[in-house]
Scaffold this active site. Structure first.
Site, PDB file in Angstrom:
ATOM      1  N   HIS A  73      -2.998 -14.667  11.138  1.00  4.86           N
ATOM      2  CA  HIS A  73      -2.472 -14.277   9.829  1.00  4.86           C
ATOM      3  C   HIS A  73      -2.806 -12.861   9.403  1.00  4.86           C
ATOM      4  O   HIS A  73      -1.986 -12.171   8.805  1.00  4.86           O
ATOM      5  CB  HIS A  73      -2.999 -15.262   8.792  1.00  4.86           C
ATOM      6  CG  HIS A  73      -2.494 -14.993   7.413  1.00  4.86           C
ATOM      7  ND1 HIS A  73      -1.153 -14.884   7.135  1.00  4.86           N
ATOM      8  CD2 HIS A  73      -3.147 -14.782   6.226  1.00  4.86           C
ATOM      9  CE1 HIS A  73      -0.999 -14.643   5.832  1.00  4.86           C
ATOM     10  NE2 HIS A  73      -2.181 -14.565   5.275  1.00  4.86           N
TER      11      HIS A  73
ATOM     12  N   ALA B  59       0.828  -1.209   0.000  1.00  6.19           N
ATOM     13  CA  ALA B  59       0.000   0.000   0.000  1.00  6.19           C
ATOM     14  C   ALA B  59       0.863   1.260   0.000  1.00  6.19           C
ATOM     15  O   ALA B  59       0.607   2.203  -0.757  1.00  6.19           O
ATOM     16  CB  ALA B  59      -0.936  -0.016   1.212  1.00  6.19           C
TER      17      ALA B  59
ATOM     18  N   VAL C 299       7.159   6.320  13.063  1.00  3.91           N
ATOM     19  CA  VAL C 299       6.248   7.431  13.340  1.00  3.91           C
ATOM     20  C   VAL C 299       5.537   7.169  14.663  1.00  3.91           C
ATOM     21  O   VAL C 299       4.963   6.096  14.874  1.00  3.91           O
ATOM     22  CB  VAL C 299       5.236   7.619  12.189  1.00  3.91           C
ATOM     23  CG1 VAL C 299       4.188   8.661  12.570  1.00  3.91           C
ATOM     24  CG2 VAL C 299       5.964   8.007  10.911  1.00  3.91           C
TER      25      VAL C 299
ATOM     26  N   ARG D  71     -11.045 -19.629   4.462  1.00  6.86           N
ATOM     27  CA  ARG D  71     -10.040 -19.837   5.509  1.00  6.86           C
ATOM     28  C   ARG D  71     -10.703 -20.061   6.863  1.00  6.86           C
ATOM     29  O   ARG D  71     -10.252 -20.885   7.656  1.00  6.86           O
ATOM     30  CB  ARG D  71      -9.113 -18.616   5.577  1.00  6.86           C
ATOM     31  CG  ARG D  71      -8.237 -18.525   4.359  1.00  6.86           C
ATOM     32  CD  ARG D  71      -7.389 -17.295   4.368  1.00  6.86           C
ATOM     33  NE  ARG D  71      -6.467 -17.337   3.237  1.00  6.86           N
ATOM     34  CZ  ARG D  71      -5.616 -16.370   2.915  1.00  6.86           C
ATOM     35  NH1 ARG D  71      -5.576 -15.278   3.645  1.00  6.86           N
ATOM     36  NH2 ARG D  71      -4.821 -16.498   1.887  1.00  6.86           N
TER      37      ARG D  71
HETATM   38  P1  ADP Z   1       0.154  -3.420   3.590  1.00  7.51           P
HETATM   39  O1  ADP Z   1       0.021  -4.814   3.069  1.00  7.51           O
HETATM   40  O2  ADP Z   1      -1.117  -2.841   4.049  1.00  7.51           O
HETATM   41  O3  ADP Z   1       0.941  -2.543   2.663  1.00  7.51           O
HETATM   42  P2  ADP Z   1       2.472  -4.237   5.153  1.00  7.51           P
HETATM   43  O4  ADP Z   1       2.429  -5.051   6.377  1.00  7.51           O
HETATM   44  O5  ADP Z   1       2.963  -4.899   3.913  1.00  7.51           O
HETATM   45  O6  ADP Z   1       1.035  -3.583   4.944  1.00  7.51           O
HETATM   46  O7  ADP Z   1       3.410  -2.965   5.365  1.00  7.51           O
HETATM   47  C1  ADP Z   1       3.248  -2.089   6.462  1.00  7.51           C
HETATM   48  C2  ADP Z   1       4.604  -1.496   6.801  1.00  7.51           C
HETATM   49  O8  ADP Z   1       4.453  -0.396   7.712  1.00  7.51           O
HETATM   50  C3  ADP Z   1       5.528  -2.487   7.492  1.00  7.51           C
HETATM   51  O9  ADP Z   1       6.747  -2.577   6.802  1.00  7.51           O
HETATM   52  C4  ADP Z   1       5.689  -1.905   8.906  1.00  7.51           C
HETATM   53  O10 ADP Z   1       6.941  -2.199   9.490  1.00  7.51           O
HETATM   54  C5  ADP Z   1       5.512  -0.421   8.643  1.00  7.51           C
HETATM   55  N1  ADP Z   1       5.140   0.345   9.847  1.00  7.51           N
HETATM   56  C6  ADP Z   1       4.234  -0.026  10.804  1.00  7.51           C
HETATM   57  N2  ADP Z   1       4.157   0.890  11.778  1.00  7.51           N
HETATM   58  C7  ADP Z   1       5.019   1.899  11.451  1.00  7.51           C
HETATM   59  C8  ADP Z   1       5.401   3.130  12.079  1.00  7.51           C
HETATM   60  N3  ADP Z   1       4.891   3.515  13.264  1.00  7.51           N
HETATM   61  N4  ADP Z   1       6.340   3.905  11.467  1.00  7.51           N
HETATM   62  C9  ADP Z   1       6.887   3.508  10.278  1.00  7.51           C
HETATM   63  N5  ADP Z   1       6.573   2.356   9.666  1.00  7.51           N
HETATM   64  C10 ADP Z   1       5.657   1.560  10.220  1.00  7.51           C
END
Ligand code: ADP
Length: 447
Positions: free
Chosen positions: A382, A15, A156, A279
């Site tokens: 999951h 995303a 963040v 699932r």
């Molecule tokens: P999606 O499939 O919705 O894109 P993902 O799990 O593939 O979600 O990716 C989400 C990313 O956001 C992960 O790499 C995670 O480490 C990162 N993330 C989560 N919380 C924070 C945060 N507070 N600051 C920066 N990155 C973050």
């Protein structure tokens, strides 16, 4: 790192990367912040593919599909609890997302099927490799080509607001920093590895292992809630039925293994479920076996259709036998039962009718070409269907259903799209469909 951008994107999964590329192509200056040192989030772990209907790829395979069928099957699979507005947008924009990827050189030319779907609409690379690693690698190439700034190891911690509008974020790297922007996209993923949120919403699941990366702790949900966002479906957590977890790491054995023809047997060597039910239902059937887990059984022809099995084998998760008797001995399954089960299944495939469990998909090939393989699996946490509430423009809503100005969200951090059960292949699709939408809507908002 500058202290001002048009849009700050939190998270480097499907995303986040998609929304950054889309925003950049519209002329904005985005920045991507990732808290881990590994990029790609849970997206890198995705295995099966990307669902979409009415695509050119389907037509190349002579499959005529419809948005309506995609909608209906997802809605039924989600216990009819899916947010209709989001589901409609999602099912009607998957084909455009496949086109957009293809225009960017990201080809998903092969098709498979996942549980709860009636049509081959799970798009995957023709190398038959797992989709997640491929997608993240290719999206990162575009991020590099455009020189979109991307920083790892920056977490963040807070969204900054002024007069009810987003004005930036507070983050921690080596020190605390403030970065300004009139828009923020939350692309932080779910909370499958977030023990505190799981304990709060689903205490019953806290003893299970998870397939998630350790950074999937639901930060985006907390960040949004602190600025008044509404949360939906937080207790809807998906337990994936087929996870190999006899080693310290939990390995998801993708649904394509069943989609391409594998069956599940209990520890007596007998089938017990329609393996391509949703699932939720397959997990329930395995739980009902009383904690033994189950075995996926497949042959060489099925193995060749799923590249990831080579990897599973390499890390020692796959038992093999030159025939079913040897396989049964190695896995402590009753050899006569296993033989009879496979014979009966092969007859069902040939007749295209499974009178035992009414399976109707993933019946393109029998289990007959040695050597044969078995993988021991059990359910694990999951995917988190719940998260922040958004409208179809990916704007985050507050508890009065009003838009929080400048705050957008896409991907697993969002709640509502999947109802009470996410269909395999819909997560990757969600990141691309709503990632693009977030990039576009931020552009419109800032104009
Ligand atoms: P999606 O499939 O919705 O894109 P993902 O799990 O593939 O979600 O990716 C989400 C990313 O956001 C992960 O790499 C995670 O480490 C990162 N993330 C989560 N919380 C924070 C945060 N507070 N600051 C920066 N990155 C973050």
């Amino acid at each position: 790192l500058k202290n001002n951008y048009d849009v700050i994107i939190i998270g480097s999964g499907g995303a986040g990367l998609t929304s950054a590329i889309q925003a950049y192509e519209l002329g904005l200056s985005p920045v991507i912040l990732e808290k881990m040192d590994k990029l790609g989030g849970n997206t890198t772990r995705a295995s099966s593919g990307m669902n979409a209907a009415e695509t050119f790829v389907q037509l190349n395979h002579k499959i005529v599909d419809s948005f309506q069928d995609f909608y209906d099957e997802t809605f039924i699979g989600g216990g009819k609890q899916n947010n209709p507005e989001l589901l409609k947008f999602f099912t009607e924009h998957g084909a455009l997302a496949i086109d957009w990827l293809a225009q960017h050189g990201i080809e998903l030319d092969d098709l498979t099927i996942t549980g709860g779907m009636k049509t081959m609409r799970t798009h995957r690379p023709s190398s038959l490799a797992p989709i997640g690693g491929y997608l993240v690698t290719e999206l990162l190439k575009l991020v590099n080509k455009y020189q979109i700034p991307l920083f790892d190891n920056i977490k963040v911690d807070q969204l900054l607001m002024k007069d009810d509008q987003i004005v930036g974020v507070k983050a921690s790297a080596n020190q605390e920093i403030k970065i300004h922007a009139k828009a923020v996209i939350l692309a932080t993923g779910g909370f499958g590895a977030g023990k505190d949120l799981l304990a709060k919403y689903r205490k019953d699941l806290t003893t299970l292992k998870t397939t998630n990366q350790p950074g999937a702790t639901g930060d985006g949900i907390k960040l949004a809630q602190n600025v008044g966002a509404k949360l939906v479906d937080m207790d809807q957590v998906q337990v994936h039925p087929t996870v190999q977890q006899d080693t310290p790491h939990a390995f998801l054995i993708g649904e394509a293994v069943r989609g391409e023809g594998a069956i599940l047997v209990n520890n007596e060597g007998r089938r017990f479920v329609n393996e391509l039910d949703t699932r939720k239902n397959v997990t329930q059937a395995i739980d009902d076996l009383g904690g033994t887990g189950a075995y996926l059984i497949l042959d060489t022809s099925i193995r060749q259709r799923v590249k990831a099995i080579e990897f599973y084998d390499h890390v020692g998760l796959v038992e093999n036998g030159k025939d079913l008797t040897e396989l049964a001995e190695k896995t402590n399954l009753n050899p006569e039962n296993l033989q009879a089960t496979v014979e009966k299944w092969n007859k069902a495939v040939e007749a295209n009718k499974d009178s035992e469990f009414n399976r109707s998909t993933g019946m393109e090939r029998t289990i007959s070409q040695g050597p044969f393989f078995a993988i021991h699996i059990a359910p694990a946490v999951h995917y988190t269907m719940g998260g922040v509430a958004i409208n179809r423009d990916t704007q985050v809503l507050n508890t009065d259903n009003q838009v929080i100005k400048g705050l957008f969200a896409a991907g697993e951090v969002v709640g509502g799209l999947h109802g009470n059960n996410r269909i395999g292949g819909n997560s990757i699709a969600e990141t691309v469909v709503f990632g693009r939408q977030a990039g576009q809507q931020v552009f419109k908002y800032l104009k």
